[in-house]
Write a protein that holds these residues in place. Structure first.
Motif, PDB file in Angstrom:
ATOM      1  N   GLN A   6       0.859  -1.187   0.000  1.00 25.39           N
ATOM      2  CA  GLN A   6       0.000   0.000   0.000  1.00 25.39           C
ATOM      3  C   GLN A   6       0.892   1.232   0.000  1.00 25.39           C
ATOM      4  OE1 GLN A   6      -2.575   0.372   3.389  1.00 25.39           O
ATOM      5  NE2 GLN A   6      -3.569   2.180   2.579  1.00 25.39           N
ATOM      6  N   PHE A   7       0.482   2.253  -0.731  1.00 26.11           N
ATOM      7  CA  PHE A   7       1.284   3.471  -0.783  1.00 26.11           C
ATOM      8  C   PHE A   7       0.397   4.703  -0.824  1.00 26.11           C
ATOM      9  CE2 PHE A   7       0.333   2.639  -5.190  1.00 26.11           C
ATOM     10  CZ  PHE A   7       0.215   3.893  -5.781  1.00 26.11           C
ATOM     11  N   SER A   8       0.985   5.804  -0.406  1.00 31.76           N
ATOM     12  CA  SER A   8       0.364   7.120  -0.534  1.00 31.76           C
ATOM     13  C   SER A   8       1.082   7.834  -1.666  1.00 31.76           C
ATOM     14  CB  SER A   8       0.546   7.920   0.759  1.00 31.76           C
ATOM     15  OG  SER A   8      -0.138   7.302   1.820  1.00 31.76           O
ATOM     16  N   ALA A   9       0.409   8.790  -2.269  1.00 33.57           N
ATOM     17  CA  ALA A   9       1.037   9.600  -3.308  1.00 33.57           C
ATOM     18  C   ALA A   9       1.050  11.052  -2.846  1.00 33.57           C
ATOM     19  CB  ALA A   9       0.277   9.478  -4.624  1.00 33.57           C
ATOM     20  N   LEU A  10       2.117  11.741  -3.184  1.00 37.98           N
ATOM     21  CA  LEU A  10       2.262  13.158  -2.898  1.00 37.98           C
ATOM     22  C   LEU A  10       2.510  13.884  -4.209  1.00 37.98           C
ATOM     23  CD1 LEU A  10       2.724  15.685  -1.135  1.00 37.98           C
ATOM     24  CD2 LEU A  10       5.129  14.962  -0.957  1.00 37.98           C
ATOM     25  N   ILE A  11       1.684  14.860  -4.500  1.00 36.26           N
ATOM     26  CA  ILE A  11       1.890  15.689  -5.684  1.00 36.26           C
ATOM     27  C   ILE A  11       2.538  16.988  -5.229  1.00 36.26           C
ATOM     28  CG2 ILE A  11       0.778  16.909  -7.589  1.00 36.26           C
ATOM     29  CD1 ILE A  11      -1.492  14.760  -7.328  1.00 36.26           C
ATOM     30  N   LEU A  12       3.713  17.259  -5.777  1.00 36.95           N
ATOM     31  CA  LEU A  12       4.435  18.489  -5.460  1.00 36.95           C
ATOM     32  C   LEU A  12       3.954  19.589  -6.398  1.00 36.95           C
ATOM     33  CD1 LEU A  12       8.045  17.037  -5.068  1.00 36.95           C
ATOM     34  CD2 LEU A  12       6.487  17.738  -3.227  1.00 36.95           C
ATOM     35  N   ALA A  13       3.192  20.524  -5.872  1.00 37.03           N
ATOM     36  CA  ALA A  13       2.636  21.609  -6.685  1.00 37.03           C
ATOM     37  C   ALA A  13       2.839  22.957  -6.003  1.00 37.03           C
ATOM     38  CB  ALA A  13       1.151  21.352  -6.937  1.00 37.03           C
ATOM     39  N   GLY A  14       3.939  23.088  -5.277  1.00 33.13           N
ATOM     40  CA  GLY A  14       4.160  24.299  -4.493  1.00 33.13           C
ATOM     41  C   GLY A  14       5.127  25.287  -5.089  1.00 33.13           C
ATOM     42  N   GLY A  15       5.659  25.000  -6.272  1.00 32.20           N
ATOM     43  CA  GLY A  15       6.649  25.893  -6.857  1.00 32.20           C
ATOM     44  C   GLY A  15       6.046  27.180  -7.378  1.00 32.20           C
ATOM     45  N   LYS A  16       6.916  28.101  -7.744  1.00 27.04           N
ATOM     46  CA  LYS A  16       6.479  29.423  -8.213  1.00 27.04           C
ATOM     47  C   LYS A  16       6.070  29.438  -9.685  1.00 27.04           C
ATOM     48  CE  LYS A  16       9.450  32.023  -5.071  1.00 27.04           C
ATOM     49  NZ  LYS A  16      10.557  32.959  -5.018  1.00 27.04           N
ATOM     50  N   SER A  17       6.465  28.415 -10.449  1.00 27.87           N
ATOM     51  CA  SER A  17       6.170  28.355 -11.891  1.00 27.87           C
ATOM     52  C   SER A  17       6.709  29.585 -12.625  1.00 27.87           C
ATOM     53  CB  SER A  17       4.658  28.220 -12.147  1.00 27.87           C
ATOM     54  OG  SER A  17       4.134  27.076 -11.534  1.00 27.87           O
ATOM     55  N   ALA A  42      -2.363   9.436  -9.926  1.00 27.05           N
ATOM     56  CA  ALA A  42      -2.005   8.801  -8.649  1.00 27.05           C
ATOM     57  C   ALA A  42      -3.063   7.780  -8.240  1.00 27.05           C
ATOM     58  CB  ALA A  42      -1.831   9.863  -7.567  1.00 27.05           C
ATOM     59  N   GLN A  43      -4.323   8.148  -8.373  1.00 25.91           N
ATOM     60  CA  GLN A  43      -5.405   7.231  -8.008  1.00 25.91           C
ATOM     61  C   GLN A  43      -5.420   6.006  -8.916  1.00 25.91           C
ATOM     62  OE1 GLN A  43      -8.539  10.113  -8.256  1.00 25.91           O
ATOM     63  NE2 GLN A  43      -8.409  10.648  -6.084  1.00 25.91           N
ATOM     64  N   GLU A  44      -5.253   6.217 -10.217  1.00 22.68           N
ATOM     65  CA  GLU A  44      -5.245   5.095 -11.162  1.00 22.68           C
ATOM     66  C   GLU A  44      -4.043   4.180 -10.947  1.00 22.68           C
ATOM     67  OE1 GLU A  44      -5.530   6.953 -15.008  1.00 22.68           O
ATOM     68  OE2 GLU A  44      -7.676   7.387 -14.752  1.00 22.68           O
ATOM     69  N   SER A  45      -2.979   4.714 -10.354  1.00 18.67           N
ATOM     70  CA  SER A  45      -1.792   3.907 -10.066  1.00 18.67           C
ATOM     71  C   SER A  45      -1.964   3.077  -8.805  1.00 18.67           C
ATOM     72  CB  SER A  45      -0.563   4.815  -9.937  1.00 18.67           C
ATOM     73  OG  SER A  45      -0.316   5.463 -11.165  1.00 18.67           O
ATOM     74  N   GLY A  46      -3.044   3.343  -8.048  1.00 23.44           N
ATOM     75  CA  GLY A  46      -3.337   2.540  -6.871  1.00 23.44           C
ATOM     76  C   GLY A  46      -3.088   3.209  -5.536  1.00 23.44           C
ATOM     77  N   ALA A  47      -2.894   4.523  -5.508  1.00 26.66           N
ATOM     78  CA  ALA A  47      -2.615   5.214  -4.246  1.00 26.66           C
ATOM     79  C   ALA A  47      -3.777   5.073  -3.272  1.00 26.66           C
ATOM     80  CB  ALA A  47      -2.325   6.690  -4.503  1.00 26.66           C
ATOM     81  N   ALA A  48      -3.452   4.769  -2.021  1.00 29.39           N
ATOM     82  CA  ALA A  48      -4.461   4.672  -0.965  1.00 29.39           C
ATOM     83  C   ALA A  48      -4.934   6.064  -0.552  1.00 29.39           C
ATOM     84  CB  ALA A  48      -3.881   3.941   0.245  1.00 29.39           C
ATOM     85  N   GLU A  49      -4.070   7.049  -0.724  1.00 31.89           N
ATOM     86  CA  GLU A  49      -4.415   8.441  -0.453  1.00 31.89           C
ATOM     87  C   GLU A  49      -3.549   9.323  -1.345  1.00 31.89           C
ATOM     88  OE1 GLU A  49      -3.454   9.816   3.527  1.00 31.89           O
ATOM     89  OE2 GLU A  49      -1.490   8.861   3.465  1.00 31.89           O
TER      90      GLU A  49
END
Length: 188
Positions: A6-17, A42-49
Motif C-alpha cells: 500500500q502506498f500514498s502519493a504526494l503531488i508536489l505543486a508548491g513551486g512558483k512556476s 495517482a489514483q489510477e496507479s493505486g494510491a491509498a491516499e
C-alpha cells in the motif's frame, strides 16, 4: 495492484512556476487542470491516499518556505498513512500508471527512482526519513537527488518521453504535441 505494498502519493505543486509564467498546476490538459490530471494518475496507479503539497489554503503547506521539494515532502510525511510515498512532480504530465507501478514494484519498500531523474520517486515512510530530510534542510541542502543517494535508492531504466519536465511554455507545447501524436506511450 496487488503486487505492491500500500502506498500514498504526494503531488508536489508548491513551486512558483516562474519559468512557465503561470501556475503550472492550472494548465489545461484534456479538460482537466494539471493538478486534477496528476491526482487522477495517482489514483489510477493505486494510491491509498493522495496528498498535495501546495502553498495555498486547503493544501499541505511547507513549514519552511523557499526550501524546494524536500520541504513539501517533509510537511506531507506528517499526514502520510502508508509505509511508502510515491512523490510526483506537478510538471511531468506524460507519466503513465504502468511506469509508476513498475517504479513501485522496483522499490519493494525501499527508496527508488528512474535513472537520471530524482522525481518521481518512491520513499520509505519512517521516522528516519523525516530526520534525514530535516538535517539536509538545516544544512542548506535542498536536493532530492542527494536524499535518494543517502537512501541508496534503487534505480530503474527511465521511460523514454514520460519524464518530460514542463517548466517553460516551450516544454508545455512539446508535451501537448507528444500527447496529440501518442508518442509518450513509447517505452524504453
Amino acid at each position: 495492484m496487488s503486487s505492491c505494498m500500500q502506498f500514498s502519493a504526494l503531488i508536489l505543486a508548491g513551486g512558483k512556476s516562474s519559468r512557465m509564467g503561470q501556475d503550472k498546476a492550472l494548465l489545461n490538459l484534456n479538460g482537466l487542470n494539471l493538478l486534477e490530471h496528476m491526482q487522477q494518475l495517482a489514483q489510477e496507479s493505486g494510491a491509498a491516499e493522495v496528498l498535495i503539497s501546495r502553498n495555498q489554503p486547503g493544501f499541505i503547506a511547507d513549514q519552511t518556505q523557499q526550501q524546494g521539494p524536500l520541504a513539501g515532502i517533509l510537511a506531507a510525511l506528517e499526514r502520510c498513512r502508508s509505509s511508502q510515498l510515491l512523490v510526483l512532480p506537478i510538471d511531468t504530465p506524460l507519466l503513465s500508471t504502468l511506469s509508476l507501478q513498475r517504479l513501485l514494484r522496483h522499490a519493494a519498500g525501499q527508496a527508488a527512482c528512474f535513472a537520471n531523474s530524482p522525481l518521481p520517486c518512491v520513499l520509505p515512510v519512517n521516522p528516519t526519513l523525516s530526520a534525514m530530510i530535516s538535517k539536509q534542510l538545516q544544512n542548506g541542502q535542498r536536493s532530492v537527488k542527494a536524499l535518494l543517494a543517502d537512501l541508496n535508492a534503487r534505480t530503474l531504466p527511465a521511460p523514454t518521453t514520460e519524464l518530460l519536465n514542463t517548466n517553460t511554455p516551450q516544454d508545455w507545447q512539446l508535451c501537448l504535441k507528444l500527447l496529440n501524436n501518442g508518442e509518450h506511450y513509447a517505452k524504453a
